[in-house]
Design a protein around this motif. Structure first.
Motif, PDB file in Angstrom:
ATOM      1  N   MET A   1      43.340 -40.201  -2.685  1.00  0.00           N
ATOM      2  CA  MET A   1      43.198 -39.192  -1.648  1.00  0.00           C
ATOM      3  C   MET A   1      44.259 -38.116  -1.836  1.00  0.00           C
ATOM      4  N   ASP A   2      43.809 -36.892  -1.833  1.00  0.00           N
ATOM      5  CA  ASP A   2      44.725 -35.763  -1.940  1.00  0.00           C
ATOM      6  C   ASP A   2      45.251 -35.393  -0.569  1.00  0.00           C
ATOM      7  N   ARG A   3      46.484 -34.935  -0.544  1.00  0.00           N
ATOM      8  CA  ARG A   3      47.073 -34.461   0.709  1.00  0.00           C
ATOM      9  C   ARG A   3      46.530 -33.074   1.023  1.00  0.00           C
ATOM     10  N   ASN A   4      46.354 -32.790   2.298  1.00  0.00           N
ATOM     11  CA  ASN A   4      45.932 -31.450   2.697  1.00  0.00           C
ATOM     12  C   ASN A   4      46.653 -30.966   3.953  1.00  0.00           C
ATOM     13  N   VAL A   5      47.704 -31.664   4.361  1.00  0.00           N
ATOM     14  CA  VAL A   5      48.506 -31.268   5.522  1.00  0.00           C
ATOM     15  C   VAL A   5      49.962 -31.207   5.078  1.00  0.00           C
ATOM     16  N   GLY A   6      50.584 -30.067   5.261  1.00  0.00           N
ATOM     17  CA  GLY A   6      51.979 -29.931   4.869  1.00  0.00           C
ATOM     18  C   GLY A   6      52.628 -28.740   5.548  1.00  0.00           C
ATOM     19  N   GLY A   7      53.911 -28.599   5.345  1.00  0.00           N
ATOM     20  CA  GLY A   7      54.655 -27.448   5.861  1.00  0.00           C
ATOM     21  C   GLY A   7      54.657 -27.365   7.370  1.00  0.00           C
ATOM     22  N   PHE A   8      54.426 -26.138   7.850  1.00  0.00           N
ATOM     23  CA  PHE A   8      54.444 -25.898   9.299  1.00  0.00           C
ATOM     24  C   PHE A   8      53.295 -26.619  10.006  1.00  0.00           C
TER      25      PHE A   8
ATOM     26  N   ARG B   1      52.208 -29.613   9.355  1.00  0.00           N
ATOM     27  CA  ARG B   1      52.672 -30.983   9.607  1.00  0.00           C
ATOM     28  C   ARG B   1      53.679 -31.015  10.756  1.00  0.00           C
ATOM     29  N   LEU B   2      54.612 -30.071  10.758  1.00  0.00           N
ATOM     30  CA  LEU B   2      55.597 -29.998  11.826  1.00  0.00           C
ATOM     31  C   LEU B   2      54.920 -29.750  13.175  1.00  0.00           C
ATOM     32  N   GLY B   3      53.954 -28.845  13.192  1.00  0.00           N
ATOM     33  CA  GLY B   3      53.215 -28.573  14.427  1.00  0.00           C
ATOM     34  C   GLY B   3      52.459 -29.788  14.925  1.00  0.00           C
ATOM     35  N   ARG B   4      51.887 -30.546  13.987  1.00  0.00           N
ATOM     36  CA  ARG B   4      51.176 -31.772  14.372  1.00  0.00           C
ATOM     37  C   ARG B   4      52.126 -32.802  14.959  1.00  0.00           C
ATOM     38  N   LEU B   5      53.326 -32.907  14.395  1.00  0.00           N
ATOM     39  CA  LEU B   5      54.305 -33.866  14.918  1.00  0.00           C
ATOM     40  C   LEU B   5      54.733 -33.494  16.337  1.00  0.00           C
ATOM     41  N   VAL B   6      54.961 -32.208  16.569  1.00  0.00           N
ATOM     42  CA  VAL B   6      55.354 -31.752  17.906  1.00  0.00           C
ATOM     43  C   VAL B   6      54.207 -31.954  18.892  1.00  0.00           C
ATOM     44  N   LEU B   7      52.997 -31.557  18.503  1.00  0.00           N
ATOM     45  CA  LEU B   7      51.831 -31.733  19.373  1.00  0.00           C
ATOM     46  C   LEU B   7      51.584 -33.210  19.677  1.00  0.00           C
ATOM     47  N   ALA B   8      51.742 -34.051  18.662  1.00  0.00           N
ATOM     48  CA  ALA B   8      51.542 -35.493  18.871  1.00  0.00           C
ATOM     49  C   ALA B   8      52.548 -36.043  19.865  1.00  0.00           C
ATOM     50  N   ALA B   9      53.800 -35.619  19.747  1.00  0.00           N
ATOM     51  CA  ALA B   9      54.829 -36.094  20.679  1.00  0.00           C
ATOM     52  C   ALA B   9      54.497 -35.680  22.111  1.00  0.00           C
TER      53      ALA B   9
ATOM     54  N   LEU C   1      49.251 -37.750  15.281  1.00  0.00           N
ATOM     55  CA  LEU C   1      50.432 -38.327  14.642  1.00  0.00           C
ATOM     56  C   LEU C   1      50.063 -38.988  13.319  1.00  0.00           C
ATOM     57  N   ALA C   2      48.964 -39.697  13.289  1.00  0.00           N
ATOM     58  CA  ALA C   2      48.530 -40.358  12.053  1.00  0.00           C
ATOM     59  C   ALA C   2      48.228 -39.339  10.961  1.00  0.00           C
ATOM     60  N   THR C   3      47.568 -38.241  11.306  1.00  0.00           N
ATOM     61  CA  THR C   3      47.265 -37.232  10.288  1.00  0.00           C
ATOM     62  C   THR C   3      48.533 -36.557   9.786  1.00  0.00           C
ATOM     63  N   ALA C   4      49.538 -36.415  10.638  1.00  0.00           N
ATOM     64  CA  ALA C   4      50.803 -35.824  10.204  1.00  0.00           C
ATOM     65  C   ALA C   4      51.563 -36.775   9.281  1.00  0.00           C
ATOM     66  N   ILE C   5      51.514 -38.061   9.577  1.00  0.00           N
ATOM     67  CA  ILE C   5      52.254 -39.037   8.768  1.00  0.00           C
ATOM     68  C   ILE C   5      51.618 -39.230   7.399  1.00  0.00           C
ATOM     69  N   ILE C   6      50.300 -39.387   7.361  1.00  0.00           N
ATOM     70  CA  ILE C   6      49.643 -39.633   6.070  1.00  0.00           C
ATOM     71  C   ILE C   6      49.324 -38.342   5.324  1.00  0.00           C
TER      72      ILE C   6
END
Length: 67
Positions: free
Chosen positions: A1-8, A10-18, A44-49
């Motif tokens: 599986m290729d990654r397709n979430v990164g940078g801002f 991923r950070l936005g997803r982490l903040v939104l998940a919290a 949160l899962a999509t940001a982590i993986i």
């Protein structure tokens, strides 16, 4: 599986998940709170993986260039 979430993204997803997890936990006795907690867990899962099925379907890749 290729990654397709990164940078801002991923950070936005982490903040939104919290935020969603806190809202969900504080309102756990209500349906909206439960849905917020489930959504926060998914985000949160999509940001982590670093893999998002919706991004894959839409052809979005925020990881940057690969060499």
């Amino acid at each position: 599986m290729d990654r397709n979430v990164g940078g801002f993204d991923r950070l936005g997803r982490l903040v939104l998940a919290a935020i969603l997890l806190v809202v969900g936990y504080r309102n756990r006795d209500r349906t909206l709170g439960t849905l917020a907690f489930i959504a926060g867990s998914d985000v949160l899962a999509t940001a982590i993986i670093q893999r998002c099925p919706a991004n894959a379907v839409l052809g979005i890749d925020t990881c940057g260039t690969r060499e």
